[in-house]
Scaffold this motif. Structure first.
Motif, PDB file in Angstrom:
ATOM      1  N   VAL A  76       0.837  -1.203   0.000  1.00 53.71           N
ATOM      2  CA  VAL A  76       0.000   0.000   0.000  1.00 53.71           C
ATOM      3  C   VAL A  76       0.873   1.254   0.000  1.00 53.71           C
ATOM      4  O   VAL A  76       0.604   2.216  -0.724  1.00 53.71           O
ATOM      5  CB  VAL A  76      -0.972  -0.015   1.197  1.00 53.71           C
ATOM      6  CG1 VAL A  76      -1.665   1.319   1.362  1.00 53.71           C
ATOM      7  CG2 VAL A  76      -1.985  -1.136   1.039  1.00 53.71           C
ATOM      8  N   ARG A  77       1.938   1.228   0.777  1.00 56.91           N
ATOM      9  CA  ARG A  77       2.851   2.378   0.835  1.00 56.91           C
ATOM     10  C   ARG A  77       3.516   2.605  -0.518  1.00 56.91           C
ATOM     11  O   ARG A  77       3.649   3.746  -0.975  1.00 56.91           O
ATOM     12  CB  ARG A  77       3.905   2.158   1.912  1.00 56.91           C
ATOM     13  CG  ARG A  77       4.739   3.380   2.189  1.00 56.91           C
ATOM     14  CD  ARG A  77       5.737   3.167   3.330  1.00 56.91           C
ATOM     15  NE  ARG A  77       5.072   2.753   4.551  1.00 56.91           N
ATOM     16  CZ  ARG A  77       5.322   1.607   5.196  1.00 56.91           C
ATOM     17  NH1 ARG A  77       6.217   0.765   4.717  1.00 56.91           N
ATOM     18  NH2 ARG A  77       4.695   1.307   6.302  1.00 56.91           N
ATOM     19  N   ALA A  78       3.916   1.537  -1.181  1.00 58.75           N
ATOM     20  CA  ALA A  78       4.556   1.664  -2.502  1.00 58.75           C
ATOM     21  C   ALA A  78       3.579   2.240  -3.515  1.00 58.75           C
ATOM     22  O   ALA A  78       3.930   3.112  -4.311  1.00 58.75           O
ATOM     23  CB  ALA A  78       5.067   0.304  -2.966  1.00 58.75           C
ATOM     24  N   GLN A  79       2.325   1.779  -3.474  1.00 59.89           N
ATOM     25  CA  GLN A  79       1.353   2.298  -4.429  1.00 59.89           C
ATOM     26  C   GLN A  79       0.951   3.732  -4.095  1.00 59.89           C
ATOM     27  O   GLN A  79       0.688   4.516  -5.005  1.00 59.89           O
ATOM     28  CB  GLN A  79       0.142   1.384  -4.494  1.00 59.89           C
ATOM     29  CG  GLN A  79       0.495   0.076  -5.156  1.00 59.89           C
ATOM     30  CD  GLN A  79      -0.692  -0.668  -5.683  1.00 59.89           C
ATOM     31  OE1 GLN A  79      -1.820  -0.402  -5.311  1.00 59.89           O
ATOM     32  NE2 GLN A  79      -0.437  -1.608  -6.555  1.00 59.89           N
ATOM     33  N   LEU A  80       0.907   4.077  -2.828  1.00 58.06           N
ATOM     34  CA  LEU A  80       0.625   5.467  -2.456  1.00 58.06           C
ATOM     35  C   LEU A  80       1.747   6.381  -2.928  1.00 58.06           C
ATOM     36  O   LEU A  80       1.494   7.456  -3.478  1.00 58.06           O
ATOM     37  CB  LEU A  80       0.433   5.596  -0.948  1.00 58.06           C
ATOM     38  CG  LEU A  80       0.212   7.016  -0.431  1.00 58.06           C
ATOM     39  CD1 LEU A  80      -1.076   7.597  -0.999  1.00 58.06           C
ATOM     40  CD2 LEU A  80       0.181   7.037   1.084  1.00 58.06           C
ATOM     41  N   GLY A  81       2.981   5.949  -2.748  1.00 53.20           N
ATOM     42  CA  GLY A  81       4.116   6.738  -3.233  1.00 53.20           C
ATOM     43  C   GLY A  81       4.074   6.925  -4.736  1.00 53.20           C
ATOM     44  O   GLY A  81       4.350   8.013  -5.251  1.00 53.20           O
ATOM     45  N   LEU A  82       3.705   5.870  -5.433  1.00 51.15           N
ATOM     46  CA  LEU A  82       3.571   5.950  -6.889  1.00 51.15           C
ATOM     47  C   LEU A  82       2.479   6.942  -7.277  1.00 51.15           C
ATOM     48  O   LEU A  82       2.670   7.777  -8.167  1.00 51.15           O
ATOM     49  CB  LEU A  82       3.264   4.568  -7.462  1.00 51.15           C
ATOM     50  CG  LEU A  82       2.980   4.483  -8.942  1.00 51.15           C
ATOM     51  CD1 LEU A  82       4.208   4.907  -9.744  1.00 51.15           C
ATOM     52  CD2 LEU A  82       2.546   3.076  -9.314  1.00 51.15           C
ATOM     53  N   ALA A  83       1.336   6.874  -6.608  1.00 51.96           N
ATOM     54  CA  ALA A  83       0.229   7.786  -6.910  1.00 51.96           C
ATOM     55  C   ALA A  83       0.626   9.238  -6.643  1.00 51.96           C
ATOM     56  O   ALA A  83       0.303  10.136  -7.432  1.00 51.96           O
ATOM     57  CB  ALA A  83      -0.997   7.416  -6.084  1.00 51.96           C
ATOM     58  N   VAL A  84       1.345   9.479  -5.556  1.00 48.23           N
ATOM     59  CA  VAL A  84       1.774  10.848  -5.226  1.00 48.23           C
ATOM     60  C   VAL A  84       2.757  11.365  -6.273  1.00 48.23           C
ATOM     61  O   VAL A  84       2.666  12.523  -6.698  1.00 48.23           O
ATOM     62  CB  VAL A  84       2.383  10.886  -3.803  1.00 48.23           C
ATOM     63  CG1 VAL A  84       3.102  12.188  -3.539  1.00 48.23           C
ATOM     64  CG2 VAL A  84       1.300  10.653  -2.767  1.00 48.23           C
ATOM     65  N   ARG A  85       3.679  10.499  -6.716  1.00 53.23           N
ATOM     66  CA  ARG A  85       4.644  10.941  -7.731  1.00 53.23           C
ATOM     67  C   ARG A  85       3.961  11.252  -9.063  1.00 53.23           C
ATOM     68  O   ARG A  85       4.255  12.279  -9.685  1.00 53.23           O
ATOM     69  CB  ARG A  85       5.723   9.882  -7.916  1.00 53.23           C
ATOM     70  CG  ARG A  85       6.688   9.817  -6.745  1.00 53.23           C
ATOM     71  CD  ARG A  85       7.913   8.973  -7.065  1.00 53.23           C
ATOM     72  NE  ARG A  85       7.607   7.615  -7.483  1.00 53.23           N
ATOM     73  CZ  ARG A  85       7.470   6.569  -6.666  1.00 53.23           C
ATOM     74  NH1 ARG A  85       7.590   6.751  -5.366  1.00 53.23           N
ATOM     75  NH2 ARG A  85       7.214   5.366  -7.138  1.00 53.23           N
ATOM     76  N   VAL A  86       3.046  10.391  -9.491  1.00 57.05           N
ATOM     77  CA  VAL A  86       2.349  10.646 -10.762  1.00 57.05           C
ATOM     78  C   VAL A  86       1.501  11.909 -10.646  1.00 57.05           C
ATOM     79  O   VAL A  86       1.495  12.747 -11.553  1.00 57.05           O
ATOM     80  CB  VAL A  86       1.500   9.429 -11.177  1.00 57.05           C
ATOM     81  CG1 VAL A  86       0.595   9.762 -12.350  1.00 57.05           C
ATOM     82  CG2 VAL A  86       2.396   8.253 -11.539  1.00 57.05           C
ATOM     83  N   ALA A  87       0.788  12.067  -9.533  1.00 60.35           N
ATOM     84  CA  ALA A  87      -0.024  13.272  -9.337  1.00 60.35           C
ATOM     85  C   ALA A  87       0.854  14.526  -9.281  1.00 60.35           C
ATOM     86  O   ALA A  87       0.468  15.587  -9.787  1.00 60.35           O
ATOM     87  CB  ALA A  87      -0.849  13.152  -8.062  1.00 60.35           C
ATOM     88  N   GLY A  88       2.029  14.405  -8.687  1.00 64.63           N
ATOM     89  CA  GLY A  88       2.954  15.539  -8.643  1.00 64.63           C
ATOM     90  C   GLY A  88       3.420  15.963 -10.024  1.00 64.63           C
ATOM     91  O   GLY A  88       3.486  17.157 -10.330  1.00 64.63           O
ATOM     92  N   VAL A  89       3.723  14.983 -10.866  1.00 61.66           N
ATOM     93  CA  VAL A  89       4.148  15.311 -12.241  1.00 61.66           C
ATOM     94  C   VAL A  89       3.001  15.968 -13.000  1.00 61.66           C
ATOM     95  O   VAL A  89       3.203  16.966 -13.711  1.00 61.66           O
ATOM     96  CB  VAL A  89       4.647  14.044 -12.968  1.00 61.66           C
ATOM     97  CG1 VAL A  89       4.834  14.302 -14.451  1.00 61.66           C
ATOM     98  CG2 VAL A  89       5.943  13.554 -12.337  1.00 61.66           C
ATOM     99  N   VAL A  90       1.783  15.439 -12.845  1.00 63.95           N
ATOM    100  CA  VAL A  90       0.621  16.043 -13.520  1.00 63.95           C
ATOM    101  C   VAL A  90       0.404  17.466 -13.016  1.00 63.95           C
ATOM    102  O   VAL A  90       0.134  18.379 -13.800  1.00 63.95           O
ATOM    103  CB  VAL A  90      -0.641  15.177 -13.320  1.00 63.95           C
ATOM    104  CG1 VAL A  90      -1.888  15.908 -13.778  1.00 63.95           C
ATOM    105  CG2 VAL A  90      -0.497  13.863 -14.067  1.00 63.95           C
ATOM    106  N   ALA A  91       0.535  17.676 -11.709  1.00 65.95           N
ATOM    107  CA  ALA A  91       0.351  19.023 -11.146  1.00 65.95           C
ATOM    108  C   ALA A  91       1.424  19.983 -11.663  1.00 65.95           C
ATOM    109  O   ALA A  91       1.124  21.144 -11.963  1.00 65.95           O
ATOM    110  CB  ALA A  91       0.373  18.960  -9.623  1.00 65.95           C
ATOM    111  N   LEU A  92       2.661  19.497 -11.765  1.00 64.25           N
ATOM    112  CA  LEU A  92       3.720  20.353 -12.293  1.00 64.25           C
ATOM    113  C   LEU A  92       3.452  20.748 -13.740  1.00 64.25           C
ATOM    114  O   LEU A  92       3.638  21.908 -14.117  1.00 64.25           O
ATOM    115  CB  LEU A  92       5.076  19.647 -12.191  1.00 64.25           C
ATOM    116  CG  LEU A  92       5.715  19.626 -10.820  1.00 64.25           C
ATOM    117  CD1 LEU A  92       6.984  18.773 -10.839  1.00 64.25           C
ATOM    118  CD2 LEU A  92       6.036  21.031 -10.355  1.00 64.25           C
ATOM    119  N   VAL A  93       3.014  19.800 -14.540  1.00 64.35           N
ATOM    120  CA  VAL A  93       2.707  20.114 -15.939  1.00 64.35           C
ATOM    121  C   VAL A  93       1.528  21.082 -16.014  1.00 64.35           C
ATOM    122  O   VAL A  93       1.553  22.051 -16.784  1.00 64.35           O
ATOM    123  CB  VAL A  93       2.425  18.822 -16.738  1.00 64.35           C
ATOM    124  CG1 VAL A  93       1.867  19.130 -18.107  1.00 64.35           C
ATOM    125  CG2 VAL A  93       3.687  17.989 -16.851  1.00 64.35           C
TER     126      VAL A  93
END
Length: 122
Positions: free
Chosen positions: A44-61
């Motif tokens: 769960v922690r690994a998938q949460l980290g993945l979701a946060v990273r993908v959302a961060g990239v989308v937010a930056l774009v």
């Protein structure tokens, strides 16, 4: 019993049996033991980290687009086919970007889950 009549002793070692670790790990996850809970929490922690990273990239774009037009105001006045460039970028680039981010997240999340399954079957 005489010494020659005794059957040969066979030593059985649990670590040498194939599948012993796999069954134990799977049972620990299914029965929610402490080890199983730690493994599930790590997934769960690994998938949460993945979701946060993908959302961060989308937010930056998504934040970079207005900043780009603020830094170069002349880009906001450019019109293509009678539509101003900021509207074209937001209308045409936002959906494919979100679809790509969603596809990438699903692919990476499935890989993480497969690694978890492979780990629990070792």
């Amino acid at each position: 019993m005489t010494e020659s009549a005794r059957p040969d002793r066979e030593r059985v070692v649990l670590a040498h049996r194939r599948g012993a670790r796999r069954v134990r790990t799977r049972v620990e996850v299914q029965e929610q033991t402490e080890v199983g809970e730690v493994m599930v929490r790590a997934l769960v922690r690994a998938q949460l980290g993945l979701a946060v990273r993908v959302a961060g990239v989308v937010a930056l774009v998504a934040c970079a687009i207005p900043l780009l037009f603020a830094a170069f105001p002349s880009l906001g006045d450019v019109a293509v086919w009678g539509v101003r460039l900021p509207w074209l970028v937001l209308g045409l680039a936002a959906c494919p970007t979100l679809l790509l981010a969603g596809w990438l997240y699903i692919r990476l999340a499935e890989r993480t889950e497969q690694e978890f399954v492979d780990l629990s079957e070792e």
